[in-house]
Design an enzyme around this catalytic site. Structure first.
Site, PDB file in Angstrom:
ATOM      1  CG  HIS A 164      -1.602   1.230   1.480  1.00 17.15           C
ATOM      2  ND1 HIS A 164      -3.041   1.134   1.366  1.00 17.15           N
ATOM      3  CD2 HIS A 164      -1.092   2.279   2.057  1.00 17.15           C
ATOM      4  CE1 HIS A 164      -3.388   2.497   1.875  1.00 17.15           C
ATOM      5  NE2 HIS A 164      -2.331   3.215   2.202  1.00 17.15           N
ATOM      6  CD  GLU A 165       2.099   3.322   3.691  1.00 17.17           C
ATOM      7  OE1 GLU A 165       2.198   4.545   3.224  1.00 17.17           O
ATOM      8  OE2 GLU A 165       0.960   3.280   4.436  1.00 17.17           O
TER       9      GLU A 165
ATOM     10  CG  HIS B 289       0.335   6.200  -0.550  1.00 16.25           C
ATOM     11  ND1 HIS B 289      -0.760   6.990  -0.630  1.00 16.25           N
ATOM     12  CD2 HIS B 289       0.147   5.601   0.700  1.00 16.25           C
ATOM     13  CE1 HIS B 289      -1.635   6.405  -0.161  1.00 16.25           C
ATOM     14  NE2 HIS B 289      -1.062   5.759   0.942  1.00 16.25           N
TER      15      HIS B 289
ATOM     16  CG  ASP C 280      -4.165   6.674   2.175  1.00 13.96           C
ATOM     17  OD1 ASP C 280      -3.198   7.657   2.742  1.00 13.96           O
ATOM     18  OD2 ASP C 280      -4.143   5.514   2.091  1.00 13.96           O
TER      19      ASP C 280
HETATM   20 ZN   LIG Z   1      -2.147   5.303   2.499  1.00 17.27          ZN
END
Ligand SMILES: [Zn+2]
Length: 349
Positions: A49-50, A53, A158
């Site tokens: 997930h990171e 980004h 987020d």
């Molecule tokens: Zn996030």
């Protein structure tokens, strides 16, 4: 991909959490190991997930300092947040979309391996994670939870950033952050009320944390905006005397004492505009030895200049880089408006 991943020291607490759950759910050793494996899978999904980004940020030329994993989640520390709303939106949404992608891929794999009836039949609990069907379904489940949780429109989730970016299409960045921050605080207040009503103190703490973060986000954006939009000319000080280098030290001291100034700015009449600076304290020590000196004969530091319309943020950066303590603020190339030192600048930081 060149982004360092760091584990927060408290990450080790997860081991105790696994052992605690193993004990309280009376799992045997094998079941505990499988549960530990599930927790590892969960954090691996958080890490991906990171990366979502980070890699999206890279597309816009924003570097990621590092990714920090802690027991409460991950954080990709970006060098800066892209200012364009569409880019902030893309960077913020990339993380949750990774979880959607993981869930979809795993679902496809599970459907290839098993038929849907057996998948839905087995109970989802910690005791049978050694069963691939259960492990897979639970991992799909946690990715859906991660997706939904991160879409909650409150900082630091987020969803808070997505909301800000959407609002920033119509509003200024500060206004957008203010509205997003109010919405986040309202949600946090509802959450705290619910926690109190249900008697869940740990939920209440999460609510307080979200409320605090939402308030802080607005304050820091406001501060950042002030630093970027306030020009040096509006904060300069005139606590100095401007004298030509032909003036004598005695003359400088007399004028300074009359106006209670602590610094002398010397105009060397050079071209380009060249200023030097010295303190009254220093002049007092040298006048004892020789009272006939002129300002051109003493050792004075050269005074760097910045244009009057330079922002506080730019000035701080430039002073940091050059290691200067004080700068002259000039207009039109050679009109001295005043001086700014580190003390004045740090009062704005
Ligand atoms: Zn996030």
């Amino acid at each position: 991909v060149g982004i360092p991943v760091k584990l927060h020291w408290s990450f080790g607490l997860i081991l105790f959490y696994v052992l605690y759950i193993g004990n309280s759910e009376s799992l045997n050793l094998e079941q505990t190991v499988w549960f530990a494996g599930y927790v590892v899978a969960l954090f691996f999904c958080v890490l991906l997930h990171e990366y979502g980004h980070a890699l999206m940020a890279r597309r816009y030329g924003v570097k990621t300092i590092d990714i920090i994993l802690s027991p409460i989640g991950g954080l990709a520390r970006l060098e800066r947040i892209p200012k364009k709303p569409s880019q902030e939106l893309a960077v913020a949404i990339a993380g949750p979309l990774v979880n959607v992608a993981i869930a979809l891929v795993l679902t496809a794999i599970m459907l290839l391996l098993f038929d849907i009836d057996t998948l839905l039949r087995d109970p989802l609990d910690l005791t049978n994670l050694s069963d691939l069907k259960v492990f897979g379904t639970a991992t799909i489940g946690i990715n859906i939870v991660l997706f939904l949780f991160n879409l909650i429109p409150a900082f630091p989730m987020d969803g808070g950033r997505i909301l800000r970016a959407l609002l920033a299409i119509k509003l200024s960045r500060v206004q957008a952050t203010r509205v997003a921050s109010y919405i986040g605080q309202f949600l946090a207040a509802c959450f705290i009320a619910l926690a109190l009503y249900q008697g869940l103190p740990s939920w209440g703490l999460i609510g307080l944390f979200v409320m605090y973060t939402a308030r802080n986000e607005y304050r820091s954006v406001l501060r950042e905006e002030t630093l970027n939009n306030t020009a040096l000319q509006s904060i300069v000080k005139q606590d100095y005397e401007l004298l030509p280098s032909t003036a004598s030290v005695l003359e400088a001291l007399t004028t300074a004492e009359k106006h209670q100034s602590t610094r002398i700015v010397i105009d060397t009449a050079g071209s380009p505009y060249d200023l030097k600076i010295t303190t009254i304290k220093y002049l007092r020590t040298i006048i004892v030895a020789d009272s006939d000196l002129s300002l051109s004969q003493i050792s004075a530091e050269s005074l760097p200049t910045l244009a009057a319309n330079t922002s506080i943020a730019q000035a701080v950066r430039s002073m940091h880089k050059t290691g200067t303590e004080v700068i002259a603020v000039i207009k039109n190339g050679q009109q001295l408006l005043g001086v700014v030192d580190r003390d004045i600048l740090s009062s704005y930081l």
